[in-house]
Write a protein that holds these residues in place. Structure first.
Motif, short mmCIF file in Angstrom:
data_model
loop_
_atom_site.label_atom_id
_atom_site.label_comp_id
_atom_site.label_asym_id
_atom_site.label_seq_id
_atom_site.Cartn_x
_atom_site.Cartn_y
_atom_site.Cartn_z
N PRO A 238 65.94 -113.50 27.98
CA PRO A 238 66.82 -114.24 27.07
C PRO A 238 66.63 -115.74 27.22
N THR A 239 67.04 -116.48 26.18
CA THR A 239 66.94 -117.93 26.19
C THR A 239 68.30 -118.60 26.08
N ARG A 240 69.33 -117.79 26.01
CA ARG A 240 70.70 -118.30 25.90
C ARG A 240 71.54 -117.68 27.01
N PRO A 241 72.60 -118.36 27.42
CA PRO A 241 73.44 -117.79 28.47
C PRO A 241 74.23 -116.59 27.96
N HIS A 242 74.29 -115.56 28.78
CA HIS A 242 75.06 -114.34 28.49
C HIS A 242 75.82 -113.98 29.77
N PRO A 243 76.92 -114.70 30.04
CA PRO A 243 77.63 -114.50 31.31
C PRO A 243 78.08 -113.07 31.58
N GLY A 244 78.31 -112.27 30.56
CA GLY A 244 78.77 -110.90 30.76
C GLY A 244 77.67 -109.88 30.93
N ALA A 245 76.42 -110.30 30.79
CA ALA A 245 75.29 -109.36 30.87
C ALA A 245 75.08 -108.91 32.32
N PRO A 246 74.54 -107.71 32.49
CA PRO A 246 74.25 -107.22 33.85
C PRO A 246 73.24 -108.12 34.56
N THR A 247 73.37 -108.21 35.89
CA THR A 247 72.47 -109.05 36.67
C THR A 247 71.68 -108.27 37.71
N SER A 248 71.80 -106.95 37.70
CA SER A 248 71.07 -106.19 38.71
C SER A 248 70.32 -105.03 38.05
N PRO A 249 69.18 -104.66 38.68
CA PRO A 249 68.41 -103.53 38.17
C PRO A 249 69.23 -102.25 38.34
N PRO A 250 69.01 -101.27 37.53
CA PRO A 250 68.02 -101.21 36.47
C PRO A 250 68.52 -101.80 35.14
N ALA A 251 69.81 -102.06 35.03
CA ALA A 251 70.38 -102.50 33.74
C ALA A 251 69.70 -103.76 33.22
N ILE A 252 69.50 -104.76 34.08
CA ILE A 252 68.90 -106.00 33.60
C ILE A 252 67.48 -105.78 33.11
N LYS A 253 66.74 -104.91 33.78
CA LYS A 253 65.36 -104.65 33.36
C LYS A 253 65.31 -103.93 32.02
N LEU A 254 66.34 -103.16 31.72
CA LEU A 254 66.38 -102.45 30.45
C LEU A 254 66.90 -103.34 29.31
N LEU A 255 67.91 -104.15 29.60
CA LEU A 255 68.58 -104.92 28.54
C LEU A 255 67.99 -106.30 28.28
N ALA A 256 67.49 -106.97 29.31
CA ALA A 256 67.04 -108.36 29.15
C ALA A 256 65.98 -108.54 28.07
N PRO A 257 64.95 -107.68 27.98
CA PRO A 257 63.96 -107.89 26.92
C PRO A 257 64.55 -107.81 25.51
N GLY A 258 65.48 -106.88 25.29
CA GLY A 258 66.11 -106.77 23.97
C GLY A 258 66.98 -107.98 23.65
N ILE A 259 67.76 -108.42 24.63
CA ILE A 259 68.59 -109.61 24.44
C ILE A 259 67.69 -110.82 24.21
N GLY A 260 66.58 -110.87 24.95
CA GLY A 260 65.62 -111.97 24.79
C GLY A 260 65.03 -112.01 23.40
N LEU A 261 64.71 -110.84 22.85
CA LEU A 261 64.15 -110.78 21.50
C LEU A 261 65.16 -111.33 20.48
N VAL A 262 66.41 -110.94 20.62
CA VAL A 262 67.46 -111.45 19.71
C VAL A 262 67.61 -112.96 19.88
N ASP A 263 67.63 -113.44 21.12
CA ASP A 263 67.76 -114.88 21.37
C ASP A 263 66.60 -115.66 20.75
N ARG A 264 65.38 -115.17 20.94
CA ARG A 264 64.22 -115.88 20.39
C ARG A 264 64.23 -115.88 18.86
N ALA A 265 64.74 -114.79 18.26
CA ALA A 265 64.87 -114.76 16.80
C ALA A 265 65.89 -115.79 16.34
#
Length: 185
Positions: free
Chosen positions: A149-176
């Motif tokens: 991600p490129t924007r702050p998401h304070p409520g997003a998970p910060t530990s694996p495996p959740a971050i490894k699964l969710l971060a790329p999708g959130i990052g795609l939305v942020d970059r869009a």
């Protein structure tokens, strides 16, 4: 064949880039739109860096360092405070009365976090991990920053495996969103 930077060199280079962005922001007159543009660049770098650490560095800290759980938890708490400050700044224009106060608080928090990582955590990792492990982590961190991600998401998970699964999708939305708004360009 030259080796790619290990995780410590990679993250230290990020720290220098962030320091330079802070220096550039401080050179700009308070209230200027250019400060907000530079803050957007700083935010992008800090968020990408933080997510990569959360995905790969802190799990390694837990695995390889004595008292690693406590050390990783402390670093994650630091990230939580940074994310809150970044979120507060994201919602403000450069001429907002709280902008400069939050920016100063962010700078203090970031520099304290960097100093602690470089003087303590990185030293312990260098002693505890084989160079191959550090090089492998460096590659994982570099790859994670590409999709983070490129924007702050304070409520997003910060530990694996959740971050490894969710971060790329959130990052795609942020970059869009960044592309559509011209943020960070």
């Amino acid at each position: 064949m030259a080796h790619a930077p290990d995780v410590i060199a990679e993250l230290t280079a990020d720290h220098r880039e962030v320091s330079e962005l802070f220096a550039q922001i401080e050179e700009i007159t308070p209230g200027s739109a250019k400060r907000k543009q530079l803050l957007d660049q700083l935010t992008i770098e800090l968020v990408r860096h933080s997510v990569a650490e959360e995905m790969h560095l802190y799990p390694a800290v837990r695995e390889y360092l004595e008292n690693g759980d406590a050390l990783a938890d402390k670093e994650l708490a630091d990230h939580g405070r940074l994310e809150q400050l970044l979120k507060g700044l994201e919602a403000r224009d450069a001429d907002d009365l709280d902008f400069n106060r939050l920016l100063v608080n962010l700078r203090v928090e970031v520099f304290a976090h960097v100093k602690d990582e470089e003087n303590n955590l990185f030293v312990q990792l260098r002693q505890a991990c084989h160079p191959f492990v550090l090089e492998s982590l460096g590659e994982k961190v570099r790859n994670a920053k590409k999709t983070a991600p490129t924007r702050p998401h304070p409520g997003a998970p910060t530990s694996p495996p959740a971050i490894k699964l969710l971060a790329p999708g959130i990052g795609l939305v942020d970059r869009a969103r960044d592309f559509v708004t011209g943020r960070g360009l």
